[in-house]
Structure formats: C-alpha cells, structure tokens
Design a protein around this motif. Sequence first.
Motif, short mmCIF file in Angstrom:
data_model
loop_
_atom_site.label_atom_id
_atom_site.label_comp_id
_atom_site.label_asym_id
_atom_site.label_seq_id
_atom_site.Cartn_x
_atom_site.Cartn_y
_atom_site.Cartn_z
N GLY A 19 0.71 -1.38 0.07
CA GLY A 19 -0.04 -0.04 0.06
C GLY A 19 0.75 1.24 -0.06
O GLY A 19 0.28 2.30 0.21
N GLU A 20 2.10 0.96 -0.23
CA GLU A 20 2.99 2.39 -0.36
C GLU A 20 2.67 3.29 -1.61
O GLU A 20 2.89 4.28 -1.65
N ILE A 21 2.19 2.75 -2.63
CA ILE A 21 1.67 3.20 -3.81
C ILE A 21 0.30 2.55 -4.52
O ILE A 21 0.30 1.49 -4.06
N SER A 22 -0.48 3.03 -4.96
CA SER A 22 -1.72 2.74 -5.58
C SER A 22 -1.43 2.28 -7.04
O SER A 22 -0.34 2.94 -7.58
N THR A 23 -2.17 1.39 -7.52
CA THR A 23 -2.03 1.19 -8.94
C THR A 23 -2.32 2.07 -9.72
O THR A 23 -1.53 2.56 -10.76
N GLU A 24 -3.51 3.16 -9.32
CA GLU A 24 -3.63 4.44 -9.91
C GLU A 24 -2.25 5.41 -10.05
O GLU A 24 -2.20 5.81 -11.25
N GLU A 25 -1.82 5.41 -8.98
CA GLU A 25 -0.58 6.31 -8.94
C GLU A 25 0.50 5.85 -9.97
O GLU A 25 1.09 6.45 -10.49
N LEU A 26 0.71 4.34 -9.69
CA LEU A 26 1.80 3.88 -10.47
C LEU A 26 1.35 4.09 -11.88
O LEU A 26 2.21 4.33 -12.84
N MET A 27 0.15 3.94 -12.40
CA MET A 27 -0.31 4.03 -13.82
C MET A 27 -0.04 5.61 -14.37
O MET A 27 0.28 5.68 -15.36
#
Length: 477
Positions: A19-27
């Motif tokens: 949960g350190e980064i979300s999939t949306e943020e990575l995308m």
Amino acid sequence: MSDILDKDALDQAAALERGEISTEELMIETLARIDAVNGEVNAIVSLRDRDAILEEARAADKAPRKGWMHGLPLAVKDLANVAGLPTSMGSPIFAGQIAEKDDIVVARMREAGAIIIGKTNTPEFGLGSHTFNPVHGATHNPYDLGRSAGGSSGGAAAALACRMLPVADGSDMMGSLRNPAAWNNVYGFRPSWGRVPSEPHGDSFLHQLATNGPMARSPRDVAALLDVQSGRDPRQPHCYDADPCLPEIGQETKGLRLGWLGDWGGAFPMEEGILELCETALAQFPEIGMTVDPVAPAFEAAKIWDSWTTLRSWAVAGASGALYEQEKTRDMLKPEAIWEIERGLSYSAMEVHRASLIRSQWFRRAAELFESYDALILPTAQVWPFPVDWRAPQEVAGQKMDTYHRWMEVVVPVGLLGLPCLAIPAGFGASGPAKGLPMGLQVFGPRGSDARLLALGQAWHEKTRFTDIKPELLGNT
C-alpha cells in the motif's frame, strides 16, 4: 514519485502490495513517462485510452490481488493477440485487425494481475533484428536516438530501458529476445524450447526454432515473469511443465565453469571493439566465483548456418505461405519475407531432413561440451546498434553480408538447438562511433538449465549493475 519507475518489477509489486503506492498512482507515473519519451523512441504502439487504463487501475486497487503482477502495467509485443487491441504484426496486411481473445501467454500474464496498456513495436512478422515496419514506423535506441533498438523485440527492450514498463514479453527465433536486450542494456531470456507455449494452431511437431519469453531489468524479474508464462498446454505435444525459477534465483553459483566461444574461431566477423568489451566484461566472472576458459570452435559454423537458413525459411514458408499465394497480400509483404517464403517453398523433404541431421549432430556435440562446462558464452551481437534508417548492415568488419540477417549469425548456434539462453548487459562502447552504445553477452546451457542460468545472471547483475545506467534522454523525467 517517479523513482518508483526505476525500481525492479518485483519491488514495484511489493510496494503495491504494502500500500505504499496505489495502482492508479503507478499508472499515472507510467503514462507520464510514456508521454515524455515515447514520442522520440516509438517503443509502445496502440496505446489504450488513458481514461480506460486509469479506470482499470482504480478497479485493481479495490480488488483482491490476483498474483505478483497485480496492478503492473504491461504492453505486449505486437506479434501476440490481446483481446480488444489491434494485432498488426507490423504488416499492412493486418493493420487495424482487432484480436478477439488473448493468446495463451497473454492470458497468463493478465491472470497474474497485469494491466495491459498497449503493444510494443516489432518488425514485420518479426523478421529481422531491426524494429521498423510500415504500420508503426521504427523504434529508436534510447541510448542514441539515431540508432536501431534491435529486434524483433525492439519495442519491448526500448520500453524497459526507458522505464515505461517494469517487465516485458518477447519472442525469439533468431536472437529476438537477445539482440535487443544487448542494444538496450536490459536482460532477455530465451527459455528451453517447449517451456513457454506458443499458440495451438498449425503444425505442432516440426518447427522448433521460435519461442516466447520474458525481458526485464534484472534476472530476478525475468525469472518471475518466466514462471507466469511457463506451463504445459495439453494441445501441444512438446510443451511441458517445469519447476519455477524464482525460488532458485539465489542458488549457489560459485564454482560454475563457463566456456568462452568468442568469435567462433574467426567464423563470425565482429565490429571493432565488441570482442574487447566482452572479454573485459568476462573478467568479472572470476570475481563472483566462476571460472571462464576459452573454448575452440565446437562445430563447423558453415554447417550450422546452412541448417539454420534451411529450417528457418521452411518454417517461415509454413507460417506465411498462404499470404504469398494470394497476389494481393504478396504485394504487401516486405522483400525479406518473400525471400524467406520462396526459399522455404523450394525445399524438398530430403533437403529439410539433411538440415535436421546437421542440427542433431550439433546438438550431440554441444551435449559433450556441457559435460565440461555449466554454460557457454558468446557475444550477443556482431555489430553495434546501427543507424535507424538502415534496413540491415551490408557488411561486418569488411565482410559483405549475403543475406538480410547474416549479421546476426552469432545467435544461431543457440536457437538451432532450442537451448535456454540469457542475454546479459556487458557494458558500453568506449570510443569512436560506438561510444556509449550498449552491448551484451549471451550465456547458454543445456535444455532444462533455465533456473541455473538465471541464478548466474542474478549474481552477475548484483556485481555489475549495468542496468542502473539509464539513457540520457530520461533526464529528470
């Protein structure tokens, strides 16, 4: 947050899981990188609608994790089908053709949680180790935009080098996972033939030259993706299950014996500086506990080439002969494809048989070498990345090339036998036109030695860290 793109795929996956980064943020970060550099490199093609990608990313954040690839962006080589996306194969014959379903390997990566964002560029039908085609244009080398990214997995390798993807799929007949890995300073793995399935159509018994496989910026990530791609398909007679490689990535590699084949006793012409760079790189193997010995030519190179060109043209004719038979589609084929098909159609059954006899003889000789060595090593390419507007080199070290692909003869001894082979970075050219251009080594072993080769590669990676050297075009992106 863009430093997340510099992390290896498994580290990105772990950050998502914690949960350190979300999939949306990575995308969002991934799409920003694509916006920043893909216009110059042209590695990713047929990119999906941005809003649709982000919607899928948000859904992944709310869903149970499917596998280690959950939420990671993936673009698939444009020889493979992705449901709902075009599969051009780089050919105007198929431009705009929308796939109805995923190919097997694509389905496995999707089932492991990958979010497919588009395709990666490839030469027409994957023919030639230089990625250009009339549908999507040429892919440029991130380390020198005026140079080729190699091929046929050139789009995949360039996307990895630019941190537009954490891992990538590819395929390899004549070095298509190896040559672009070398020219883009990443890793490419040709698995033991039959470990990763192709599609169950056409002949399933005779053609054993091409295979799907993984690419990444570390052998550890290569192993993880290979485990997703691998596994038996009951519809294919030579496809098999194998133990996973990732759990073995840390196995002991000290004491391994490696054999250096160099330029095959002068049979393979090499551009200036390639052998010198490779031999300098080889000196690092003893520092991680492995021995390297020079090995005399193991088999007559001319016989291997004759066997290869016969069996390759025969395979290409079998796969694409129907396009040649129709005048309309024949006129849309590139000259290299027509040359391969016409050669393949001309062979008698006994000519193909003789080619396979040579292959069998070389397989037995290689088996003898593997009694003395755990792995053998060759340069990954005979030339440095060449100008992107060339079709192919016309000569190498003063020796004229008699085919469009002779300049990649160094990859043929491996591909002819279906052996596992890891392309590893070996550094960069030091001077002249090759200054700053990447080059690599191909390390291969007997069938079934995939896990050992990847463990060897991981030890090399931890020692050398060549992939930390990013293309200058990334700047502060």
